[in-house]
Design a protein around this motif. Structure first.
Motif, mmCIF file in Angstrom:
data_model
loop_
_atom_site.group_PDB
_atom_site.id
_atom_site.type_symbol
_atom_site.label_atom_id
_atom_site.label_comp_id
_atom_site.label_asym_id
_atom_site.label_seq_id
_atom_site.Cartn_x
_atom_site.Cartn_y
_atom_site.Cartn_z
ATOM 1 N N ARG A 101 41.141 48.801 40.307
ATOM 2 C CA ARG A 101 40.405 48.175 41.410
ATOM 3 C C ARG A 101 40.030 46.735 41.046
ATOM 4 N N SER B 31 41.394 43.007 42.719
ATOM 5 C CA SER B 31 40.394 42.237 43.451
ATOM 6 C C SER B 31 40.661 40.741 43.285
ATOM 7 N N LYS B 32 40.009 39.928 44.111
ATOM 8 C CA LYS B 32 40.146 38.462 44.014
ATOM 9 C C LYS B 32 39.715 37.967 42.639
#
Length: 80
Positions: free
Chosen positions: A11, A15-16
């Motif tokens: 995750r 993510s950015k």
């Protein structure tokens, strides 16, 4: 690594913030590779993974938690 740790890790890297961190590391290694001919460009991703996750350890299976040996995970490799 336990399942929930793996899920959190995946995750994060999707993510950015994780992507930015990966881009920064890749840029660092590519800058070094451009000035050092001993650095293989195809090996940059493997170097980043090793830096983030740590080196492989003899007698352990990565992502399976502490104490799990290759024989326990993969079974015996002897062919009789």
């Amino acid at each position: 690594m336990l399942r929930y740790q793996w899920e959190d890790t995946v995750r994060f890297w999707n993510s950015k913030k994780g992507e930015e961190k990966l881009k920064e590391k890749k840029a660092e290694y590519e800058a070094v590779a451009s000035t050092d001919s001993s650095v293989n460009h195809e090996d940059i991703d493997n170097r980043i993974i090793t830096e983030v996750l740590g080196p492989e350890r003899y007698g352990q299976v990565r992502f399976q938690g502490y104490g799990v040996t290759p024989t326990q995970y993969f079974g015996s490799s002897s062919q009789q």
